[in-house]
Design a protein around this motif. Structure first.
Motif, PDB file in Angstrom:
ATOM      1  N   GLN A  82      43.613  38.171  31.913  1.00  0.00           N
ATOM      2  CA  GLN A  82      44.741  37.524  32.579  1.00  0.00           C
ATOM      3  C   GLN A  82      45.192  36.307  31.791  1.00  0.00           C
ATOM      4  OE1 GLN A  82      43.712  35.703  36.215  1.00  0.00           O
ATOM      5  NE2 GLN A  82      45.825  35.474  36.875  1.00  0.00           N
TER       6      GLN A  82
ATOM      7  N   TYR B  56      47.581  34.086  43.891  1.00  0.00           N
ATOM      8  CA  TYR B  56      46.470  33.334  44.438  1.00  0.00           C
ATOM      9  C   TYR B  56      46.803  32.698  45.775  1.00  0.00           C
ATOM     10  CZ  TYR B  56      43.152  33.981  40.737  1.00  0.00           C
ATOM     11  OH  TYR B  56      42.243  34.549  39.871  1.00  0.00           O
ATOM     12  N   LEU B 257      32.794  35.211  39.785  1.00  0.00           N
ATOM     13  CA  LEU B 257      32.676  34.166  40.799  1.00  0.00           C
ATOM     14  C   LEU B 257      33.733  33.100  40.584  1.00  0.00           C
ATOM     15  CD1 LEU B 257      28.999  33.161  41.536  1.00  0.00           C
ATOM     16  CD2 LEU B 257      30.740  33.907  43.110  1.00  0.00           C
ATOM     17  N   PHE B 258      33.892  32.656  39.380  1.00  0.00           N
ATOM     18  CA  PHE B 258      34.760  31.512  39.145  1.00  0.00           C
ATOM     19  C   PHE B 258      36.227  31.870  39.124  1.00  0.00           C
ATOM     20  CE2 PHE B 258      31.722  28.398  38.954  1.00  0.00           C
ATOM     21  CZ  PHE B 258      30.631  28.838  38.258  1.00  0.00           C
ATOM     22  N   ASP B 259      36.543  33.093  38.674  1.00  0.00           N
ATOM     23  CA  ASP B 259      37.962  33.431  38.606  1.00  0.00           C
ATOM     24  C   ASP B 259      38.470  34.018  39.903  1.00  0.00           C
ATOM     25  OD1 ASP B 259      37.841  34.419  35.135  1.00  0.00           O
ATOM     26  OD2 ASP B 259      38.511  32.567  36.083  1.00  0.00           O
ATOM     27  N   VAL B 262      35.038  32.247  44.023  1.00  0.00           N
ATOM     28  CA  VAL B 262      35.050  30.831  44.385  1.00  0.00           C
ATOM     29  C   VAL B 262      36.454  30.267  44.293  1.00  0.00           C
ATOM     30  CG1 VAL B 262      34.258  28.545  43.681  1.00  0.00           C
ATOM     31  CG2 VAL B 262      32.674  30.447  43.739  1.00  0.00           C
ATOM     32  N   LEU B 266      38.395  27.856  46.741  1.00  0.00           N
ATOM     33  CA  LEU B 266      38.732  26.554  46.185  1.00  0.00           C
ATOM     34  C   LEU B 266      40.199  26.224  46.444  1.00  0.00           C
ATOM     35  CD1 LEU B 266      37.734  25.838  42.485  1.00  0.00           C
ATOM     36  CD2 LEU B 266      39.875  25.069  43.347  1.00  0.00           C
TER      37      LEU B 266
ATOM     38  N   PHE C  96      30.847  23.512  48.134  1.00  0.00           N
ATOM     39  CA  PHE C  96      31.959  23.302  47.226  1.00  0.00           C
ATOM     40  C   PHE C  96      31.697  22.185  46.237  1.00  0.00           C
ATOM     41  CE2 PHE C  96      34.891  26.342  48.395  1.00  0.00           C
ATOM     42  CZ  PHE C  96      35.004  26.444  49.773  1.00  0.00           C
ATOM     43  N   PHE C  99      29.310  23.257  43.659  1.00  0.00           N
ATOM     44  CA  PHE C  99      29.949  24.187  42.751  1.00  0.00           C
ATOM     45  C   PHE C  99      30.788  23.441  41.725  1.00  0.00           C
ATOM     46  CE2 PHE C  99      29.927  28.522  42.059  1.00  0.00           C
ATOM     47  CZ  PHE C  99      29.392  29.153  43.161  1.00  0.00           C
ATOM     48  N   MET C 103      30.360  23.302  37.636  1.00  0.00           N
ATOM     49  CA  MET C 103      31.389  23.495  36.616  1.00  0.00           C
ATOM     50  C   MET C 103      31.417  22.316  35.656  1.00  0.00           C
ATOM     51  SD  MET C 103      34.318  25.028  39.118  1.00  0.00           S
ATOM     52  CE  MET C 103      35.667  25.046  37.969  1.00  0.00           C
TER      53      MET C 103
END
Lengths: 407, 340, 296
Positions: A82, B56, B257-259, B262, B266, C96, C99, C103
């Protein structure tokens, strides 16, 4: 098809400039957008590949550029498919690049090149490996470097010709275990290896593991059970190191070990030490140590890299990228333009023999625009340095095979 | 409840909005976004960012049903996202079924799987629920990589480029921006409907105090399952659209998870959990910022964009629990307390 | 048969690794109920700390423990004070926030190292010990011994020392602890610091085993939660056992089933355990509610 405003603008600007008095490299520079991961886990390799690009740009600018224009690189950061699309949007839409090159990761190359086609831009691939990328038949896409098939092929050659001979066994009698990490990278290479071995009449054992595994002793124990003559592995750096350490811990000592793609950098050397690594075979991109007859100018490449970056190359991916851009220049020169159809056509017409470029490559693109004369080499760890050993022509003067079978 | 809060709650009940009153606001919001899209027509760089933003926004709005209104912080929505993508891909590649039609089975399958796996998991509270959803993501990722019949395994699936509205494949970013805006509009309306319906009030009751809700006669498990089903179905639809947008998907991208997992939460968090428009605001803030950071910072400082994002996440969790929209809403309500 | 013994040995040693990684999380999540997703990152920091100590001072990782562990204690206390103290009782926001912390930590290391993989070798790296039919790397054995020692020490500390009792008191009932004169905030801060220090210890001891990259933290965190939950919340010995459960599961599934599936098997076992007995095998039933009571 009707012209977009940008195309019309480009054509009128080009016409205008063509009419001006010629002064070399005074015309607008050719902007090359480099799509690579510059953040995240692959950042290091994205950087290294781009260093190869930048050296190629320096090289050509020192000669007055190509088709009378100087060249510059613009970076587009992409760590996923992407983001690859977004990077192309940024490079083409905002930075107005003329050509796109890439890309250390297959999935990114896949998505980014399709995006590039939307803008009628050439996507010149130097590094990404998956066979699918060229099999797709995308009209703006060509790959100058080897694909996963060439890696698989070279490894099988190394096994059947080199290892078998040194172990004193007939090739058909070799017992082989192929370990791979379970993402597309490892899976595609092993699939081709399996096919080639089958053609040669061998059956092989295959093991897969996750690159993120905390422990890979189970993979080593399974391989140990199979008691192979040759243990091959296609993985990333961290899990390769883990596998080798586990092998050492478990006393797994196959007569021959061959690592594909990685295991040839200082990261592995630091982890395992040069004594353990002595004699381990590697299938990787050619390095500057190759015989100058095989890869002319490789030593100069090394000098240029050291001069610009004050260190040795981190990985051979950079020289592969460097050569890839050089081949691109040839195609642009013949085409006289940067439009993708012309460049692709010109590239298809190239016929340079093996041994033309620093990496020992030639240039001859097959029907799917894959350079069939870009091949990795088989190298070996010798005294803490990686030296090419196969094909024989690639080996530098005085380099021969050591420690095979492993003691 | 304090005196102040009692008066605020009373004020709020007086102005309970029904769906009919909410819809014009939704329409206004979508119309405004539509104007933005037209404003940037021709600038494909911005249109691309807008398309990702709307996608999103839709995903976060869908998550908000169970996460915000329901109070069940699922970090495993990437499973439903992936189901939507893989279902559409398989139907398209094997049977040439148009993605528009595939949306129905994609959403249905996502909802069914959601109910099946959440049923046992809903008995867990708070962080245990979240950890369980993350564990499910790990399992699904490993299975998707290993059993490659439907997923293409590690190599993933790719949709060849064949232009056509029926194929949901467009050449220009403008069409994709409109497509994603349409997706967001639909999720917005669905969420508005749920928020002003019995299900919505039940979800919020369960979130605020599930024992009291049970005492009031609400079937807690059924409420949660219904919310999850709606949330998963819409997330699956988003996955299908994502597939047609990027056209190349593999398990690490879909289950990331991050893309995905989460990031959806977020975005909702930063915008405002438990509000209808919060997730949109979150998406409008986070996605363009992230793109900008990655372009400017990502190349010079590897990971720089994620450092900034992480800091924003930490600060939001500490200081802006209600998210931007929620905080504004709260401040507005608080400022009006004197005029009771 | 020898093969099975070998697999068992592998599982045992792996269990030692998991126990060591998770003992810090056990204190932070199991005892004082702070959801800390960044715990894996502290282990990673411990590893990089060992590397830095080697580069700067030439210290063997086992000696670097003396520097890394106190530093991580301080870091943990600071992080608790700044990020987690404002989030007392808000479990979801802790998720959160940690997390976000994950990062930040991961990418700061990435930015500093540009993604190069580093390795640290100890003088003991290549040594192995033969026990019966199996060969055991000395480094792994040390990890197992350390996990056991730390578990015993931590259990003793929590049970008998005043500060340890304060920690347990605070975890059981904040208000009552406050009434007893315990400085609640300080206690939490110290516990969190100990938890991160233990993670740092694990990092140091594991550094000869793994080639470190910034992403390695993420590989640790989910299995660590599995260990803590499986073994038992609030039970130090339980988490120790949990490590071996996880290690054995992975080793057996990896060898007899397929290494590519062992992750899936582990997490399915984890999910089943969460559903059937969320308090863990050795935690007392209902332990998962402790700490969450305070949030309504």
């Amino acid at each position: 098809m009707s012209l977009t405003r940008r195309q019309f603008g480009a054509i009128s600007a080009a016409t205008f400039m063509a009419g001006m008095p010629r002064a070399s490299a005074q015309n607008a520079p050719i902007k090359i957008g480099a799509v690579n991961p510059y953040s995240g886990g692959m950042a290091q390799y994205g950087d290294e590949v781009t260093r190869g690009f930048e050296l190629a740009v320096d090289w050509v600018n020192a000669q007055g550029g190509v088709i009378g224009r100087s060249v510059e690189i613009v970076r587009g950061n992409a760590t996923s498919a992407q983001e690859g699309i977004a990077a192309v949007e940024q490079l083409v839409g905002r930075d107005k690049v003329d050509i796109l090159v890439g890309t250390y990761v297959t999935a990114i190359s896949n998505a980014a090149s399709e995006s590039a086609l939307n803008y009628n831009k050439l996507y010149w691939e130097t590094n990404a490996l998956a066979r699918d990328l060229t099999d797709r038949g995308l009209p703006n896409y060509a790959r100058s470097g080897p694909s996963s098939n060439e890696f698989a092929k070279r490894s099988v050659e190394g096994a059947l010709e080199l290892v078998a001979a040194k172990l004193g066994k007939a090739p058909k009698d070799l017992k082989i275990w192929m370990e791979h990490e379970d993402s597309a990278y490892g899976t595609s290479i092993v699939k081709e290896q399996e096919r080639l071995f089958k053609e040669a009449g061998l059956t092989t054992g295959i093991g897969s593991h996750s690159a993120r595994a905390i422990d890979v002793t189970d993979s080593i124990l399974r391989a140990k059970n199979a008691n192979p003559d040759l243990w091959m592995s296609t993985a990333y750096v961290t899990d390769t190191n883990l596998l080798l350490r586990a092998a050492r811990d478990q006393g797994f000592k196959p007569p021959a070990i061959m690592l594909l793609g990685v295991g040839d950098t200082v990261e592995t050397l630091e982890a395992l030490g040069k004594d353990f690594l002595e004699g381990i075979l590697l299938v990787s991109y050619p390095r500057p140590d190759v015989n100058p007859k095989f890869g002319p100018g490789a030593a100069d490449y090394l000098k240029a890299y050291r001069a610009k970056y004050s260190r040795d190359p981190i990985a051979p991916q950079s020289m592969n990228a460097f050569v890839g851009i050089k081949i691109l220049y040839e195609a642009i020169k013949i085409a006289g333009s940067i439009e993708y159809e012309k460049v692709i056509k010109a590239a298809a017409s190239l016929d340079k023999p093996l041994g033309t470029y620093e990496a020992g490559y030639g240039a001859k693109f097959d029907a799917k625009m894959q350079n069939s004369r870009a091949l990795p080499v088989v190298a070996q760890w010798q005294g803490g340095a990686v030296k090419a050993v196969y094909p024989k022509e690639a080996a530098a003067e005085g380099v021969s095979i050591v420690n095979l079978p492993r003691s | 409840m304090s005196n102040l809060e009692q008066r605020q709650a009373f004020r709020q009940t007086i102005v309970v909005k029904s769906l009919r009153q909410e819809l014009p606001i939704c329409a206004l919001v979508v119309a405004a976004l539509l104007c933005v899209v037209f404003l940037f027509a021709g600038d494909s760089f911005t249109l691309n960012i807008l398309a990702a933003t709307f996608l999103y926004a839709g995903l976060a709005t869908a998550w908000n049903i169970i996460g915000g209104f329901g109070g069940q912080f699922s970090l495993g929505h990437s499973v439903f996202f992936a189901i939507g993508a893989y279902t559409t891909a398989n139907l398209y590649l094997s049977f040439q079924i148009s993605p528009w039609l595939s949306l129905i089975p994609a959403m249905g399958l996502a909802a069914v799987v959601a109910v099946l796996i959440s049923w046992p998991v809903f008995r867990l509270r708070g962080p245990f629920f979240s950890i369980a959803t993350m564990a499910f993501t790990e399992v699904a990722l490993a299975l998707a990589m290993y059993f490659d019949a439907f997923t293409g395994g590690a190599r993933g699936l790719s949709i060849p480029f064949r232009l056509g509205f029926g194929n949901m494949i467009f050449r220009d970013r403008f069409s994709y921006a409109l497509l994603m805006l349409g997706y967001f509009a639909i999720t917005l309306v669905v969420v508005a409907a749920i928020a002003r319906s019995r299900l919505g009030y039940c979800l919020q009751a369960v979130r605020d105090n599930d024992e009291a809700a049970m005492a009031s006669g609400i079937n807690v498990l059924q409420t949660k399952l219904q919310g999850m089903a709606f949330s998963a179905a819409l997330t699956g639809a988003g996955g299908a659209l994502f597939l047609m947008y990027v056209r190349v998907v593999d398990p690490p991208a879909l289950f990331s998870l991050f893309d995905v997992g989460v990031k959806i939460a977020l975005v909702a968090l930063i915008g405002g959990i438990g509000t209808i428009y919060g997730p949109l605001l979150g998406a409008l803030l986070v996605i363009p910022l992230e793109n900008l950071l990655r372009a400017e910072l990502g190349a010079s400082v590897p990971g720089g964009n994620l450092i900034v994002l992480g800091i924003i996440l930490v600060l939001t969790a500490i200081y802006l629990k209600r998210g931007v929209f929620g905080t504004l809403q709260h401040a507005w309500l608080w400022s009006r307390r004197r005029t009771t | 048969m020898a093969e099975f013994v070998n697999v068992l040995a592998v599982g045992l040693l792996l269990g030692g690794i998991y126990s060591l990684i998770s003992v810090g999380l056990n204190l932070i999540f199991g005892v004082i109920r702070i959801v800390n997703f960044a715990q894996g990152e502290f282990v990673m920091l411990g590893m990089y700390g060992a590397f830095a100590a080697k580069m700067a001072l030439g210290l063997d990782p086992y000696l670097a423990v003396g520097i890394v562990v106190p530093s991580l204690f301080v870091l943990g206390a600071v992080i608790y004070r700044m990020i987690l103290m404002p989030l007392q009782g808000e479990a979801m926001m802790q998720v959160f926030a940690t997390f976000g912390l994950l990062m930040v930590l991961q990418n700061v290391i990435l930015a500093l190292t540009r993604g190069t993989t580093y390795s640290v070798n100890s003088a003991l790296s290549t040594m192995s010990v033969t026990v019966g039919p199996v060969q055991i790397g000395l480094v792994r054995l040390i990890v197992l011994v350390a996990a056991t020692a730390v578990t015993i020490a931590l259990g003793w500390y929590l049970k008998t020392s005043l500060q340890g009792k304060a920690i347990r008191a605070v975890a059981q009932d904040r208000k009552a602890a406050l009434l007893m004169g315990i400085d609640v905030e300080r206690t939490y801060m110290i516990s969190f610091g100990i938890g991160t220090a233990l993670a740092g210890l694990a990092g140091c001891l594991l550094s000869p085993l793994y080639s470190m990259s910034p992403q390695i933290g993420i590989n640790f965190i989910m299995p660590a939660f599995a260990v803590v939950v499986l073994g038992g919340l609030g039970s130090v010995g339980g988490a120790y056992a949990g490590g071996f459960i996880v290690g054995m599961t992975e080793a057996i599934a990896g060898f007899y089933l397929d290494p590519a599936l062992k992750h899936a098997v582990l997490f399915m076992v984890f999910i089943v355990a969460l559903l059937v007995r969320p308090a863990g095998l050795f935690g007392h039933a209902g332990a998962q509610e402790v700490g969450l009571r305070e949030q309504s």
